[in-house]
Write a protein that holds these residues in place. Structure first.
Motif, short mmCIF file in Angstrom:
data_model
loop_
_atom_site.label_atom_id
_atom_site.label_comp_id
_atom_site.label_asym_id
_atom_site.label_seq_id
_atom_site.Cartn_x
_atom_site.Cartn_y
_atom_site.Cartn_z
N UNK A 182 0.91 -1.35 0.06
CA UNK A 182 -0.01 0.07 -0.24
C UNK A 182 0.77 1.29 0.07
N UNK A 183 1.92 1.15 0.82
CA UNK A 183 2.80 2.44 0.81
C UNK A 183 3.64 2.72 -0.46
N UNK A 184 3.74 1.58 -1.15
CA UNK A 184 4.44 1.79 -2.52
C UNK A 184 3.53 2.45 -3.58
N UNK A 185 2.25 1.68 -3.40
CA UNK A 185 1.28 2.39 -4.52
C UNK A 185 0.93 3.84 -3.82
N UNK A 186 1.08 4.15 -2.74
CA UNK A 186 0.73 5.56 -2.22
C UNK A 186 1.72 6.41 -2.81
N UNK A 187 3.09 5.98 -2.66
CA UNK A 187 4.23 6.88 -3.10
C UNK A 187 4.00 7.13 -4.61
N UNK A 188 3.85 6.16 -5.58
CA UNK A 188 3.72 6.23 -6.88
C UNK A 188 2.30 7.10 -7.14
N UNK A 189 1.50 7.19 -6.43
CA UNK A 189 0.20 7.84 -6.65
C UNK A 189 0.62 9.32 -6.39
N UNK A 190 1.36 9.67 -5.25
CA UNK A 190 1.78 11.08 -4.95
C UNK A 190 2.62 11.67 -5.91
N UNK A 191 3.51 10.91 -6.50
CA UNK A 191 4.58 11.20 -7.64
C UNK A 191 3.55 11.71 -8.84
N UNK A 192 2.60 10.97 -9.00
CA UNK A 192 1.87 11.31 -10.32
C UNK A 192 1.01 12.43 -10.25
N UNK A 193 0.62 12.92 -9.11
CA UNK A 193 -0.05 13.95 -8.67
C UNK A 193 0.70 15.19 -8.51
N UNK A 194 2.20 15.05 -8.60
CA UNK A 194 3.29 16.18 -8.66
C UNK A 194 2.91 17.14 -9.54
N UNK A 195 3.47 18.38 -9.25
CA UNK A 195 3.33 19.32 -10.42
C UNK A 195 4.04 19.20 -11.60
N UNK A 216 -2.47 18.03 1.04
CA UNK A 216 -3.81 17.38 1.13
C UNK A 216 -4.11 16.02 0.49
N UNK A 217 -3.34 15.69 -0.37
CA UNK A 217 -3.32 14.31 -0.72
C UNK A 217 -2.70 13.20 0.16
#
Length: 351
Positions: free
Chosen positions: A239-252, A266-267
């Motif tokens: 789950x942490x791996x997936x969350x880290x990838x998700x946060x990077x995708x939402x980066x600016x 916020x995310x």
């Protein structure tokens, strides 16, 4: 393994214990001379002889220089290794020994020397003789120290250290089974008096195990609990791996910097607490320069961070809403983003 904890380990069971190591180029066995490691050596030698072509095995004994009997015990291991057709080396932990934290320092020195021996022998794995009893004691030690889910998973069958894989093939075997195996084979072994020295934590916990067993907390159940916690820990890591990838995708869309990790606040705040904690731990340990961060301190940091994100000034631009150092990392919150980077080196006193 057999449900009978007093039954010797059969040749068939031994083959199953070492099956995953058959294709290794070479193995190093850590053998101190006690019953667990002597049984490991005897079982590994018998397994190797049963193979048409198996890995080369080298036996290594670490003399920590803490007991006068250690040199004699190392010579006895060498004698038994020779009788089994295995080469043997004794490595010594030299230099001044610390006055506090001796067990931890000795453990670090032991693994460092074993890794050096493995590289010299061209071995991919170092095998240790940790048993189910050791697993139960490790779980209790970490439980009483307030470890998190990862720590309570106790010891894994395989871990990587200094470029070498540490393998624990006896982790589901009881100490009594190993002693029964040696008695049937008429092989002697040494007893380390420090294993009964209540000046150390592990022997004190070992003395409690019979009382815990009377309430159902025997070594088998404690080891089973550690295995279940390890299973849950592995799931949270995914789950942490997936969350880290998700946060990077939402980066600016900024180019990633190896020396900085940045999350949209916020995310990040919407993620489960354990996942947020692991992401912070990963970033701090990757970018900090003062060793692994303590779990409790990261938990405190996350509480402060959560309050800052939820606060009325969390969305303000310009000056950071939060700026804090931990384990050599600088954590800041500004402009709706969390940023972790290496902290400036501390100034030495007098300068």
């Amino acid at each position: 393994m057999s449900d009978d904890d007093d039954s010797p380990i059969s040749a068939r069971e031994a083959r199953r214990l070492f099956a995953g190591l058959r294709d290794a180029p070479a193995l190093v066995l850590a053998v101190s001379g006690g019953p667990d490691s002597v049984a490991l050596m005897w079982l590994a030698a018998r397994w190797q002889r049963s193979l048409a072509r198996g890995p080369q095995i080298t036996v290594v004994t670490i003399d920590h220089g803490l007991r006068p009997e250690a040199a004699r015990e190392a010579r006895e291991v060498k004698r038994l290794a020779a009788a089994l057709g295995l080469p043997h080396r004794t490595l010594r932990w030299r230099g001044e020994k610390p006055k506090t934290g001796l067990p931890a320092a000795a453990r670090e020195a032991r693994y460092r020397l074993l890794a050096q021996a493995a590289r010299t022998a061209g071995a991919s794995h170092v095998l240790t003789a940790h048993t189910r009893d050791d697993q139960a004691e490790t779980l209790l030690m970490r439980l009483f120290r307030g470890s998190g889910l990862a720590g309570l998973s106790a010891m894994a069958p395989f871990t990587e250290r200094d470029g070498i894989v540490l393998a624990r093939p006896l982790l589901d075997v009881s100490k009594s089974q190993l002693i029964a195996t040696l008695r049937r084979a008429r092989i002697g072994f040494a007893e380390d008096p420090t294993n009964r020295d209540t000046a150390f934590t592990r022997p004190r916990l070992r003395a409690l195990l019979p009382l815990l067993a009377a309430e159902g907390g025997d070594a088998r159940n404690l080891a089973r609990l550690a295995a279940r916690l390890a299973r849950a820990n592995a799931a949270v890591e995914v789950l942490a791996d997936g969350a880290e990838r998700f946060l990077r995708l939402r980066d600016r869309g900024d180019a990633p910097q190896a020396s900085v990790r940045s999350f949209e606040a916020a995310t990040f705040a919407a993620l489960p607490e354990e996942v947020r904690l692991r992401l912070l731990l990963r970033a701090i340990n990757a970018l900090g320069h003062e060793g692994p961060a303590e779990l409790g301190k990261v938990e405190t940091l996350m509480s402060v961070l959560d309050r800052a994100i939820a606060g009325p000034v969390a969305a303000a631009n310009g000056r950071p809403v939060l700026k804090q150092t931990l384990a050599g990392a600088l954590i800041s919150l500004a402009g709706g983003r969390i940023q972790i980077a290496p902290a400036p080196a501390r100034r030495r006193k007098g300068r």
